[in-house]
Design a protein around this motif. Structure first.
Motif, PDB file in Angstrom:
ATOM      1  N   VAL A 164      52.329  35.440  35.015  1.00 54.88           N
ATOM      2  CA  VAL A 164      51.384  34.938  36.359  1.00 54.88           C
ATOM      3  C   VAL A 164      50.434  34.253  37.088  1.00 54.88           C
ATOM      4  CG1 VAL A 164      50.497  36.748  38.434  1.00 54.88           C
ATOM      5  CG2 VAL A 164      51.692  38.157  36.868  1.00 54.88           C
ATOM      6  N   LEU A 165      51.186  33.584  37.978  1.00 55.51           N
ATOM      7  CA  LEU A 165      50.491  32.945  38.370  1.00 55.51           C
ATOM      8  C   LEU A 165      49.823  32.557  40.063  1.00 55.51           C
ATOM      9  CD1 LEU A 165      49.759  29.057  38.349  1.00 55.51           C
ATOM     10  CD2 LEU A 165      52.557  28.815  39.149  1.00 55.51           C
ATOM     11  N   THR A 166      48.853  32.067  39.736  1.00 51.42           N
ATOM     12  CA  THR A 166      47.938  32.513  41.403  1.00 51.42           C
ATOM     13  C   THR A 166      46.988  31.431  41.997  1.00 51.42           C
ATOM     14  OG1 THR A 166      47.258  33.942  42.401  1.00 51.42           O
ATOM     15  CG2 THR A 166      46.260  34.118  40.279  1.00 51.42           C
ATOM     16  N   GLN A 167      46.505  31.828  43.535  1.00 45.92           N
ATOM     17  CA  GLN A 167      45.635  30.913  43.353  1.00 45.92           C
ATOM     18  C   GLN A 167      44.524  31.795  44.429  1.00 45.92           C
ATOM     19  OE1 GLN A 167      48.873  31.125  45.377  1.00 45.92           O
ATOM     20  NE2 GLN A 167      49.678  30.716  43.449  1.00 45.92           N
ATOM     21  N   LEU A 168      43.597  30.612  45.758  1.00 42.06           N
ATOM     22  CA  LEU A 168      42.955  31.171  45.960  1.00 42.06           C
ATOM     23  C   LEU A 168      42.661  31.608  47.291  1.00 42.06           C
ATOM     24  CD1 LEU A 168      40.213  30.350  44.365  1.00 42.06           C
ATOM     25  CD2 LEU A 168      40.924  32.730  43.918  1.00 42.06           C
ATOM     26  N   GLU A 169      44.117  31.271  48.359  1.00 44.88           N
ATOM     27  CA  GLU A 169      44.893  31.224  49.849  1.00 44.88           C
ATOM     28  C   GLU A 169      45.401  32.835  49.874  1.00 44.88           C
ATOM     29  OE1 GLU A 169      46.276  26.761  50.836  1.00 44.88           O
ATOM     30  OE2 GLU A 169      47.439  28.420  50.164  1.00 44.88           O
ATOM     31  N   THR A 170      45.067  33.816  49.438  1.00 45.77           N
ATOM     32  CA  THR A 170      44.935  35.298  49.806  1.00 45.77           C
ATOM     33  C   THR A 170      43.481  35.343  49.606  1.00 45.77           C
ATOM     34  OG1 THR A 170      45.225  36.130  47.827  1.00 45.77           O
ATOM     35  CG2 THR A 170      47.242  35.314  49.194  1.00 45.77           C
ATOM     36  N   PRO A 171      43.184  36.736  50.075  1.00 44.02           N
ATOM     37  CA  PRO A 171      41.821  37.318  49.733  1.00 44.02           C
ATOM     38  C   PRO A 171      41.437  38.078  48.264  1.00 44.02           C
ATOM     39  CG  PRO A 171      43.419  38.500  51.447  1.00 44.02           C
ATOM     40  CD  PRO A 171      44.276  37.425  50.754  1.00 44.02           C
ATOM     41  N   LEU A 172      40.317  37.253  47.734  1.00 51.19           N
ATOM     42  CA  LEU A 172      40.091  36.756  46.715  1.00 51.19           C
ATOM     43  C   LEU A 172      40.198  38.450  45.910  1.00 51.19           C
ATOM     44  CD1 LEU A 172      36.599  35.444  46.688  1.00 51.19           C
ATOM     45  CD2 LEU A 172      38.978  34.874  45.035  1.00 51.19           C
ATOM     46  N   GLU A 173      39.906  40.004  46.460  1.00 52.25           N
ATOM     47  CA  GLU A 173      40.218  41.008  45.922  1.00 52.25           C
ATOM     48  C   GLU A 173      41.307  40.872  45.380  1.00 52.25           C
ATOM     49  OE1 GLU A 173      40.221  42.011  50.228  1.00 52.25           O
ATOM     50  OE2 GLU A 173      39.381  40.603  48.882  1.00 52.25           O
ATOM     51  N   THR A 174      42.770  40.327  46.264  1.00 48.50           N
ATOM     52  CA  THR A 174      44.316  40.887  45.847  1.00 48.50           C
ATOM     53  C   THR A 174      44.106  39.613  44.484  1.00 48.50           C
ATOM     54  OG1 THR A 174      44.616  40.878  48.089  1.00 48.50           O
ATOM     55  CG2 THR A 174      46.279  39.915  46.894  1.00 48.50           C
ATOM     56  N   VAL A 175      43.507  38.316  44.826  1.00 48.99           N
ATOM     57  CA  VAL A 175      43.486  37.537  42.931  1.00 48.99           C
ATOM     58  C   VAL A 175      43.057  38.003  41.893  1.00 48.99           C
ATOM     59  CG1 VAL A 175      42.390  35.511  42.288  1.00 48.99           C
ATOM     60  CG2 VAL A 175      43.437  35.438  45.009  1.00 48.99           C
ATOM     61  N   TYR A 176      41.685  38.717  42.101  1.00 51.60           N
ATOM     62  CA  TYR A 176      41.350  39.595  41.585  1.00 51.60           C
ATOM     63  C   TYR A 176      42.224  40.766  40.667  1.00 51.60           C
ATOM     64  CZ  TYR A 176      36.536  37.035  42.277  1.00 51.60           C
ATOM     65  OH  TYR A 176      35.296  36.379  42.358  1.00 51.60           O
ATOM     66  N   ARG A 177      42.232  41.153  41.614  1.00 50.02           N
ATOM     67  CA  ARG A 177      43.607  42.506  40.844  1.00 50.02           C
ATOM     68  C   ARG A 177      45.207  41.821  40.199  1.00 50.02           C
ATOM     69  NH1 ARG A 177      44.537  47.691  43.303  1.00 50.02           N
ATOM     70  NH2 ARG A 177      42.590  47.414  43.895  1.00 50.02           N
ATOM     71  N   ALA A 237      38.065  25.731  46.785  1.00 53.43           N
ATOM     72  CA  ALA A 237      37.514  26.568  45.613  1.00 53.43           C
ATOM     73  C   ALA A 237      36.477  27.486  46.552  1.00 53.43           C
ATOM     74  CB  ALA A 237      36.270  24.896  45.928  1.00 53.43           C
ATOM     75  N   ARG A 238      36.478  28.269  45.594  1.00 50.45           N
ATOM     76  CA  ARG A 238      35.466  29.631  46.610  1.00 50.45           C
ATOM     77  C   ARG A 238      34.961  29.805  45.468  1.00 50.45           C
ATOM     78  NH1 ARG A 238      39.730  33.136  49.214  1.00 50.45           N
ATOM     79  NH2 ARG A 238      37.977  35.179  50.150  1.00 50.45           N
ATOM     80  N   GLU A 239      33.758  30.502  44.994  1.00 49.82           N
ATOM     81  CA  GLU A 239      33.088  31.168  44.562  1.00 49.82           C
ATOM     82  C   GLU A 239      33.762  32.329  43.951  1.00 49.82           C
ATOM     83  OE1 GLU A 239      28.277  32.684  43.388  1.00 49.82           O
ATOM     84  OE2 GLU A 239      29.086  32.411  45.103  1.00 49.82           O
ATOM     85  N   LEU A 240      34.095  32.252  42.515  1.00 51.39           N
ATOM     86  CA  LEU A 240      34.395  33.445  41.248  1.00 51.39           C
ATOM     87  C   LEU A 240      32.790  34.436  41.057  1.00 51.39           C
ATOM     88  CD1 LEU A 240      37.445  31.766  40.196  1.00 51.39           C
ATOM     89  CD2 LEU A 240      37.349  33.000  42.563  1.00 51.39           C
ATOM     90  N   ASP A 241      34.123  35.630  40.680  1.00 55.79           N
ATOM     91  CA  ASP A 241      32.727  36.833  40.226  1.00 55.79           C
ATOM     92  C   ASP A 241      32.893  36.054  38.421  1.00 55.79           C
ATOM     93  OD1 ASP A 241      32.036  39.031  38.764  1.00 55.79           O
ATOM     94  OD2 ASP A 241      31.709  39.826  41.105  1.00 55.79           O
ATOM     95  N   ASN A 242      31.867  36.126  37.892  1.00 56.92           N
ATOM     96  CA  ASN A 242      32.046  35.505  37.086  1.00 56.92           C
ATOM     97  C   ASN A 242      32.644  36.507  35.587  1.00 56.92           C
ATOM     98  OD1 ASN A 242      30.656  33.906  36.974  1.00 56.92           O
ATOM     99  ND2 ASN A 242      28.579  34.034  36.309  1.00 56.92           N
ATOM    100  N   SER A 243      32.778  38.180  36.036  1.00 56.09           N
ATOM    101  CA  SER A 243      33.511  39.030  35.508  1.00 56.09           C
ATOM    102  C   SER A 243      35.301  38.873  35.197  1.00 56.09           C
ATOM    103  CB  SER A 243      33.304  40.437  36.089  1.00 56.09           C
ATOM    104  OG  SER A 243      34.556  40.499  37.527  1.00 56.09           O
ATOM    105  N   ILE A 244      36.076  38.003  36.667  1.00 54.33           N
ATOM    106  CA  ILE A 244      36.956  37.725  35.943  1.00 54.33           C
ATOM    107  C   ILE A 244      37.774  36.949  35.224  1.00 54.33           C
ATOM    108  CG2 ILE A 244      37.121  35.915  37.900  1.00 54.33           C
ATOM    109  CD1 ILE A 244      39.832  39.157  37.389  1.00 54.33           C
ATOM    110  N   TYR A 245      36.525  35.545  34.461  1.00 54.24           N
ATOM    111  CA  TYR A 245      36.931  34.698  33.838  1.00 54.24           C
ATOM    112  C   TYR A 245      37.881  35.484  32.614  1.00 54.24           C
ATOM    113  CZ  TYR A 245      34.305  31.507  36.639  1.00 54.24           C
ATOM    114  OH  TYR A 245      34.320  30.493  38.078  1.00 54.24           O
ATOM    115  N   LYS A 246      37.581  36.628  32.298  1.00 51.07           N
ATOM    116  CA  LYS A 246      37.620  37.260  30.676  1.00 51.07           C
ATOM    117  C   LYS A 246      39.536  37.896  30.986  1.00 51.07           C
ATOM    118  CE  LYS A 246      35.987  41.874  31.365  1.00 51.07           C
ATOM    119  NZ  LYS A 246      35.195  42.696  30.863  1.00 51.07           N
ATOM    120  N   PHE A 247      40.156  37.327  32.107  1.00 52.81           N
ATOM    121  CA  PHE A 247      41.005  37.798  32.090  1.00 52.81           C
ATOM    122  C   PHE A 247      42.448  36.518  32.200  1.00 52.81           C
ATOM    123  CE2 PHE A 247      38.434  41.235  33.761  1.00 52.81           C
ATOM    124  CZ  PHE A 247      39.758  42.567  33.247  1.00 52.81           C
TER     125      PHE A 247
END
Length: 315
Positions: A135-148, A167-177
């Motif tokens: 699964v390949l994704t970027q940050l041009e859609t809502p962050l909650e969608t990217v995270y999910r 570039a947008r600030e990311l929640d540190n909790s997402i990196y482990k995924f």
């Protein structure tokens, strides 16, 4: 196995100029053109052009532009079963191309991209669970969608690749995924707070992302190639020298090449070399979706094989 691209679908409106305008200044442009774009769509077309089954998960508007965008994806071999029509305008980007340098300035109006919901993406990925490996994704859609999309994909044992652009600030909790994160120098600095002004600082910033839980960092460095940071490897993979025509979509071509190479079980160094070649061929052509074929990429790699060295910085 296939690749699923979760992301944006845009129309790109181009105009050329000999120099960029200053604030409140009007300059005369030329060669107006409209090309399909959006980071998600660009990357999906790139993957499909490289010969891999590719599913696009995204949204278009209920307008004429949206219909053209879906037709273009399908014409390029992308599966569009999971592209839906939202009750708004389609996404658009306005691009000023400096014909002297090949550099560009871009403004994006997201439109339907903002209507891509976490629930829709999750349902789509679950339906594709037996087909998709990456699964390949970027940050041009809502962050909650990217995270999910990243969390759901990882829980289904898919390989997750994030292009943190724009570039947008990311929640540190997402990196482990995240298995592989692919920022450019600006994005790497904004994500980590490390001033990126040397190769050493690129690796230092990469190590910070590893500490957050990312498995591998591939930082794109433009004409210098790309830097790989993993727990066991520090390496620079040099770029292929080509004549620059249009840099728009170069990063998306790189992402497509990297995803396809990893899908086909190349190691990270060979995958980055493949991605560099894909991006190099793209920037010799106009349009964000002027993506190369697999044979073109392989021919370029073969042409320079033995002359482009991988620099192992530290192991």
């Amino acid at each position: 196995m296939a690749i699923a691209v979760v992301g944006s679908i845009h129309a790109d409106f181009y105009v050329k100029t000999k120099r960029f305008p200053q604030p409140d200044e009007t300059v005369i442009g030329s060669d107006f053109a409209i090309f399909p774009g959006g980071k998600g769509a660009n990357q999906a077309v790139g993957c499909a052009r490289l010969g891999v089954e590719t599913y696009m998960i995204g949204a278009i508007g209920n307008d004429y532009i949206g219909s053209l965008l879906v037709e273009n994806l399908a014409r390029n071999g992308v599966r569009v079963d999971y592209v839906y029509k939202a009750s708004c305008n389609s996404g658009v980007a306005f691009i000023i191309l400096n014909e002297e340098t090949g550099e560009n300035m871009i403004i994006v109006s997201p439109g339907a991209d903002n209507a891509l919901t976490p629930e829709y993406v999750e349902n789509s990925l679950r339906q594709l669970s037996n087909k998709v490996k990456i699964v390949l994704t970027q940050l041009e859609t809502p962050l909650e969608t990217v995270y999910r999309s990243i969390e759901v994909a990882k829980k289904m044992n898919m390989i997750t690749i994030l292009n943190p652009a724009p570039a947008r600030e990311l929640d540190n909790s997402i990196y482990k995924f995240i298995d592989v994160i692919v920022p450019n120098r600006v994005e790497l600095q904004q994500l980590t707070g490390v001033e990126v002004n040397s190769i050493e600082s690129v690796f230092k910033a990469g190590e910070k992302l590893l500490d957050h839980g990312v498995k591998a960092v591939v930082a794109t460095l433009g004409s210098k190639g790309a830097a790989i940071t993993t727990p066991w490897l520090r390496a620079i993979v040099k770029a292929f020298p080509v004549q620059v025509v249009d840099t728009t979509g170069a990063g998306d071509a790189f992402m497509a090449g990297l995803a396809v190479a990893l899908l086909q079980n190349m190691d990270i160094v060979e995958a980055v070399k493949f991605a560099n070649a894909t991006a190099a061929l793209k920037i010799t052509r106009m349009g964000a979706q002027s993506m190369p074929t697999r044979s073109e990429v392989e021919n370029l790699i073969s042409k320079y094989d033995g002359r482009l060295l991988v620099e192992l910085v530290k192991q």
